[in-house]
Each structure stands twice: as structure tokens, then as C-alpha cells.
Design a protein around this motif. Sequence first.
Motif, PDB file in Angstrom:
ATOM      1  N   ARG B  29       0.934  -1.063  -0.102  1.00  0.00           N
ATOM      2  CA  ARG B  29       0.372   0.271   0.000  1.00  0.00           C
ATOM      3  C   ARG B  29       1.099   1.133   0.215  1.00  0.00           C
ATOM      4  NH1 ARG B  29      -5.378   1.004   4.314  1.00  0.00           N
ATOM      5  NH2 ARG B  29      -5.646   3.096   3.200  1.00  0.00           N
ATOM      6  N   PHE B  30       0.650   2.159  -0.715  1.00  0.00           N
ATOM      7  CA  PHE B  30       0.979   3.235  -1.169  1.00  0.00           C
ATOM      8  C   PHE B  30       0.122   5.011  -0.992  1.00  0.00           C
ATOM      9  CE2 PHE B  30       3.914   6.446  -3.412  1.00  0.00           C
ATOM     10  CZ  PHE B  30       5.004   6.735  -2.827  1.00  0.00           C
ATOM     11  N   GLU B  31      -0.003   5.104   0.391  1.00  0.00           N
ATOM     12  CA  GLU B  31      -1.098   6.376   0.447  1.00  0.00           C
ATOM     13  C   GLU B  31      -0.005   7.530   1.446  1.00  0.00           C
ATOM     14  OE1 GLU B  31      -3.505   5.952  -1.334  1.00  0.00           O
ATOM     15  OE2 GLU B  31      -3.855   3.837  -1.984  1.00  0.00           O
ATOM     16  N   VAL B  32      -0.788   8.113   1.062  1.00  0.00           N
ATOM     17  CA  VAL B  32       0.366   9.838   1.715  1.00  0.00           C
ATOM     18  C   VAL B  32       0.381   9.079   2.992  1.00  0.00           C
ATOM     19  CG1 VAL B  32       0.910  12.643   2.393  1.00  0.00           C
ATOM     20  CG2 VAL B  32      -0.107  11.215  -0.149  1.00  0.00           C
ATOM     21  N   ASP B  33      -0.611   8.993   3.460  1.00  0.00           N
ATOM     22  CA  ASP B  33      -1.238   8.939   5.169  1.00  0.00           C
ATOM     23  C   ASP B  33      -1.269   7.686   5.237  1.00  0.00           C
ATOM     24  OD1 ASP B  33      -2.949   7.965   3.599  1.00  0.00           O
ATOM     25  OD2 ASP B  33      -4.618   8.905   4.941  1.00  0.00           O
ATOM     26  N   HIS B  34      -0.588   6.150   4.773  1.00  0.00           N
ATOM     27  CA  HIS B  34      -0.509   4.766   5.135  1.00  0.00           C
ATOM     28  C   HIS B  34       0.783   4.191   3.532  1.00  0.00           C
ATOM     29  CE1 HIS B  34      -3.020   1.732   7.142  1.00  0.00           C
ATOM     30  NE2 HIS B  34      -1.749   1.859   6.405  1.00  0.00           N
ATOM     31  N   VAL B  35       0.751   3.986   4.545  1.00  0.00           N
ATOM     32  CA  VAL B  35       2.053   2.948   3.283  1.00  0.00           C
ATOM     33  C   VAL B  35       2.027   1.788   4.341  1.00  0.00           C
ATOM     34  CG1 VAL B  35       4.551   2.400   2.191  1.00  0.00           C
ATOM     35  CG2 VAL B  35       3.160   4.279   2.497  1.00  0.00           C
ATOM     36  N   GLN B  36       1.787   0.441   3.610  1.00  0.00           N
ATOM     37  CA  GLN B  36       2.150  -0.722   4.009  1.00  0.00           C
ATOM     38  C   GLN B  36       3.413  -1.810   3.680  1.00  0.00           C
ATOM     39  OE1 GLN B  36      -1.264  -2.383   5.751  1.00  0.00           O
ATOM     40  NE2 GLN B  36      -1.128  -4.375   4.822  1.00  0.00           N
ATOM     41  N   VAL B  37       4.692  -2.624   3.642  1.00  0.00           N
ATOM     42  CA  VAL B  37       4.459  -3.047   3.814  1.00  0.00           C
ATOM     43  C   VAL B  37       4.365  -4.593   4.116  1.00  0.00           C
ATOM     44  CG1 VAL B  37       6.330  -1.801   2.977  1.00  0.00           C
ATOM     45  CG2 VAL B  37       6.620  -2.922   4.833  1.00  0.00           C
ATOM     46  N   ALA B  38       5.151  -5.760   3.355  1.00  0.00           N
ATOM     47  CA  ALA B  38       4.614  -7.417   3.570  1.00  0.00           C
ATOM     48  C   ALA B  38       6.421  -8.098   4.029  1.00  0.00           C
ATOM     49  CB  ALA B  38       3.197  -7.733   3.955  1.00  0.00           C
ATOM     50  N   PHE B  39       6.588  -8.638   4.695  1.00  0.00           N
ATOM     51  CA  PHE B  39       6.436 -10.354   4.129  1.00  0.00           C
ATOM     52  C   PHE B  39       6.869 -11.603   5.103  1.00  0.00           C
ATOM     53  CE2 PHE B  39       9.794 -10.064   7.922  1.00  0.00           C
ATOM     54  CZ  PHE B  39       9.583  -9.484   8.593  1.00  0.00           C
ATOM     55  N   ASP B  40       6.973 -12.945   4.206  1.00  0.00           N
ATOM     56  CA  ASP B  40       6.787 -13.622   5.228  1.00  0.00           C
ATOM     57  C   ASP B  40       8.043 -14.221   5.287  1.00  0.00           C
ATOM     58  OD1 ASP B  40       3.973 -13.912   3.707  1.00  0.00           O
ATOM     59  OD2 ASP B  40       4.714 -14.794   1.034  1.00  0.00           O
ATOM     60  N   MET B  41       7.518 -15.014   6.545  1.00  0.00           N
ATOM     61  CA  MET B  41       8.470 -15.741   7.290  1.00  0.00           C
ATOM     62  C   MET B  41       9.295 -16.594   6.670  1.00  0.00           C
ATOM     63  SD  MET B  41       9.970 -16.175  10.320  1.00  0.00           S
ATOM     64  CE  MET B  41       9.823 -15.941  11.824  1.00  0.00           C
ATOM     65  N   ARG B  42      10.618 -16.822   6.590  1.00  0.00           N
ATOM     66  CA  ARG B  42      11.317 -17.653   6.262  1.00  0.00           C
ATOM     67  C   ARG B  42      12.774 -17.841   7.518  1.00  0.00           C
ATOM     68  NH1 ARG B  42      12.608 -14.296   2.446  1.00  0.00           N
ATOM     69  NH2 ARG B  42      15.286 -15.081   2.345  1.00  0.00           N
ATOM     70  N   PRO B  43      13.269 -19.338   7.029  1.00  0.00           N
ATOM     71  CA  PRO B  43      13.844 -19.791   7.499  1.00  0.00           C
ATOM     72  C   PRO B  43      15.002 -18.837   7.925  1.00  0.00           C
ATOM     73  CG  PRO B  43      13.584 -21.673   6.551  1.00  0.00           C
ATOM     74  CD  PRO B  43      12.976 -20.325   5.338  1.00  0.00           C
ATOM     75  N   GLU B  44      15.980 -18.428   7.249  1.00  0.00           N
ATOM     76  CA  GLU B  44      16.701 -17.395   6.973  1.00  0.00           C
ATOM     77  C   GLU B  44      16.328 -15.776   7.917  1.00  0.00           C
ATOM     78  OE1 GLU B  44      14.996 -18.466   4.060  1.00  0.00           O
ATOM     79  OE2 GLU B  44      16.377 -18.868   2.404  1.00  0.00           O
ATOM     80  N   LEU B  45      15.298 -15.336   8.193  1.00  0.00           N
ATOM     81  CA  LEU B  45      14.975 -14.619   9.373  1.00  0.00           C
ATOM     82  C   LEU B  45      14.860 -14.712  10.098  1.00  0.00           C
ATOM     83  CD1 LEU B  45      12.395 -12.749   6.530  1.00  0.00           C
ATOM     84  CD2 LEU B  45      14.742 -13.347   6.293  1.00  0.00           C
ATOM     85  N   VAL B  46      15.918 -16.342  10.779  1.00  0.00           N
ATOM     86  CA  VAL B  46      15.144 -16.821  12.026  1.00  0.00           C
ATOM     87  C   VAL B  46      15.733 -15.975  12.964  1.00  0.00           C
ATOM     88  CG1 VAL B  46      15.036 -18.858  13.352  1.00  0.00           C
ATOM     89  CG2 VAL B  46      13.047 -18.669  11.605  1.00  0.00           C
ATOM     90  N   GLY B  47      16.040 -15.276  14.582  1.00  0.00           N
ATOM     91  CA  GLY B  47      17.219 -15.147  14.880  1.00  0.00           C
ATOM     92  C   GLY B  47      17.637 -16.330  16.229  1.00  0.00           C
ATOM     93  N   ASN B  48      16.177 -16.562  17.021  1.00  0.00           N
ATOM     94  CA  ASN B  48      16.353 -17.606  17.791  1.00  0.00           C
ATOM     95  C   ASN B  48      15.697 -18.695  17.393  1.00  0.00           C
ATOM     96  OD1 ASN B  48      15.474 -18.856  19.971  1.00  0.00           O
ATOM     97  ND2 ASN B  48      14.937 -16.923  21.401  1.00  0.00           N
ATOM     98  N   ILE B  49      17.069 -19.700  17.409  1.00  0.00           N
ATOM     99  CA  ILE B  49      16.294 -21.414  16.358  1.00  0.00           C
ATOM    100  C   ILE B  49      15.411 -21.881  17.324  1.00  0.00           C
ATOM    101  CG2 ILE B  49      17.368 -23.289  15.978  1.00  0.00           C
ATOM    102  CD1 ILE B  49      19.636 -21.325  14.344  1.00  0.00           C
ATOM    103  N   PRO B  50      15.611 -21.603  18.227  1.00  0.00           N
ATOM    104  CA  PRO B  50      14.854 -22.781  19.194  1.00  0.00           C
ATOM    105  C   PRO B  50      13.217 -21.871  19.120  1.00  0.00           C
ATOM    106  CG  PRO B  50      16.593 -22.360  20.214  1.00  0.00           C
ATOM    107  CD  PRO B  50      16.544 -21.009  19.339  1.00  0.00           C
ATOM    108  N   ARG B  51      12.750 -20.992  19.739  1.00  0.00           N
ATOM    109  CA  ARG B  51      11.540 -19.949  19.291  1.00  0.00           C
ATOM    110  C   ARG B  51      10.927 -20.110  18.093  1.00  0.00           C
ATOM    111  NH1 ARG B  51      11.446 -16.092  23.529  1.00  0.00           N
ATOM    112  NH2 ARG B  51       9.131 -15.795  23.673  1.00  0.00           N
ATOM    113  N   LYS B  52      12.391 -19.720  16.737  1.00  0.00           N
ATOM    114  CA  LYS B  52      11.132 -19.883  15.301  1.00  0.00           C
ATOM    115  C   LYS B  52      10.877 -18.436  15.528  1.00  0.00           C
ATOM    116  CE  LYS B  52      10.570 -24.179  14.158  1.00  0.00           C
ATOM    117  NZ  LYS B  52      10.250 -25.590  14.167  1.00  0.00           N
ATOM    118  N   ILE B  53      11.542 -17.493  16.417  1.00  0.00           N
ATOM    119  CA  ILE B  53      10.867 -15.834  15.850  1.00  0.00           C
ATOM    120  C   ILE B  53      11.906 -14.946  15.322  1.00  0.00           C
ATOM    121  CG2 ILE B  53       9.714 -15.878  17.767  1.00  0.00           C
ATOM    122  CD1 ILE B  53      12.517 -14.788  19.644  1.00  0.00           C
ATOM    123  N   LEU B  54      11.851 -13.943  14.697  1.00  0.00           N
ATOM    124  CA  LEU B  54      13.124 -13.283  13.492  1.00  0.00           C
ATOM    125  C   LEU B  54      13.597 -12.482  14.411  1.00  0.00           C
ATOM    126  CD1 LEU B  54       9.642 -10.597  11.871  1.00  0.00           C
ATOM    127  CD2 LEU B  54      11.055 -12.431  10.666  1.00  0.00           C
TER     128      LEU B  54
END
Lengths: 137, 150
Positions: B29-54
Motif C-alpha cells: 500500500r502506498f498512500e500519502v497517509d498510510h504505507v504498508q509493506v509485508a514479508f513472509d517468515m523464512r528460515p533465513e530470517l530467524v534469529g532465535n532458532i529454538p523459538r523460531k522468531i524473527l
Amino acid sequence: MDLTPDDINDFVAREYPAAHGAGMRCTEVGEGFALAHWPHDRSLLRPGGLISGPTQFTLADLALWYLSFTVLGLKPMAVTSDVHITFLRPAAGGDLLARADLLRAGKTRISGRVTLWVDGAQERPVSHAVGTYGVLA
Amino acid sequence: MTHDEISEAVAQITRTIPFNQVIGIRVERFEVDHVQVAFDMRPELVGNIPRKILHGGVISATLDLVGGVTALASVMRDREVSSIEEVGEVFSNFGTIDLRVDYLRPGAGETFVATGYVLRVGRRVAVTRMELHNETDVLIAVGTGTYITG
């Protein structure tokens, strides 16, 4: 929630008279938010007739303390852990208002966001703060 | 260019930034008063392996990007541009001056959405507020960004 602004102001007057003596008051409180008010005081303006940064910071910090009461009840031992403030534009010409909104209430930390504006110009915030209170007891 | 064309150009420019490709960020979404970006979880983005969090860096990088794109949306409102190259030139003059991130909850989830809102846009500096939620609308982190806009 039964907490009222008068409850908060009476509590602060009793527990922290210096903050109360500066004239800052809670004027509104509800689930997840609190509103703090600073009555315009010419003696506290910085050169240029502007409401000083420390005055804005103090009101933002106080609004976060009020916010902590909405989570904990009237308990004095929640203390500032961190506040970051961004000054957006000059603040002048009236009373200052600060609205704190709850971001997260954990067991030991309460985080909130604060928007500050000069009375009558809510659509033009003068500063924005994010802060956390730590719950000591 | 029309607003829709500028919006598509910004999405394309964002996609071509190598680091954004690593995270897999897409502008939704790209509006003057509101922008939105998104991404999906992937193994490469994990920072805490046991808890599988970003990883926290993924969160801060995403908030930084959405803040910058939010500032861009406001700046573009007052600019006449005729090509994607001109949009890219405007964006290339942007830089982050200050970024504040509050990590509120663990970055758990499958899809993450970052939203940006303008606090103030001046002639040279813009200030934005950002939030990151997961697909169940849990607020994971908030940020405040200050950007030089040219």
C-alpha cells in the motif's frame, strides 16, 4: 475501570508533590490511555517564546506514569525505564497536552506512545515520544 | 505519472534493492497517509532458532524501510515526475538520520505487515511512526524514524 483524573491527581499530590506543584494534571483517563495537561506558564518558556523541550519531556513522562496507573492501579513504584522523544515543530501559544496510549503491558514493563500538542491544534503534534515504565513493586 | 504508476514504480524500486530481496519485502500500500509493506517468515530470517522468531535486525530493517517509503509518499505528493528513474532519483536522496525501535513481543508468525504513518514532513526532514504486526494482528514492534528527504 473506575480510575478518575481526580483519583490520579490526588494520588500524585500526595506521593510526588513536586510534580503536582508544577501544575501538571491528569484531565482524562480511560482503558489504555491517559491525558496530561500543562497550563501555559510564561516563566517556563525558552527564548523565542517556545515551550521548552524539558517541559515537553516532563509532561510526556508524566502521561506515561498516569498510563501505568491504568494497568497497575494507583501504585507509586513504576519508574521510567526509557523515554525517547522526537520534537516535530515549535510549540508555542497555549497550554500543552500529552496523550499516552498503551502499546504493551507486560509483567514488569509497560510501554506506551505519547503525542503532544498545543491546546487547540491536536492535528499538528509538537512532539512524539515512546517510553517504558518498569514495575518495581 | 499517475499515483498508481508512482505506486508501482516505488514497489518495483523497493523490490530491486538487494537487501530487501533478502528479507522478501513487498510494498502493498502506498498512500500519502498510510504505507504498508509485508514479508513472509523464512528460515533465513530467524534469529532465535529454538523459538523460531524473527531476528531483531529484520524487524528494524523493515521498520526503517516502511518509514522511508512513508516519507517518500508524502514527498512525492508535491513532485511532478515522469519516469521510474525520476522516482528512483528522489528516493536515492533519502537517508535515515535516526531510528528508534521498541521490541514489544517476540517476532512469531507466518506473515508480517509493517505500516507507516507520517508525524511530520518538513522541507528537508520527515518524521514517521511505524508498526509491525503479524498475521493475527499481534503488535510485535513499533518505531520512530527521522529521514533526510533531499
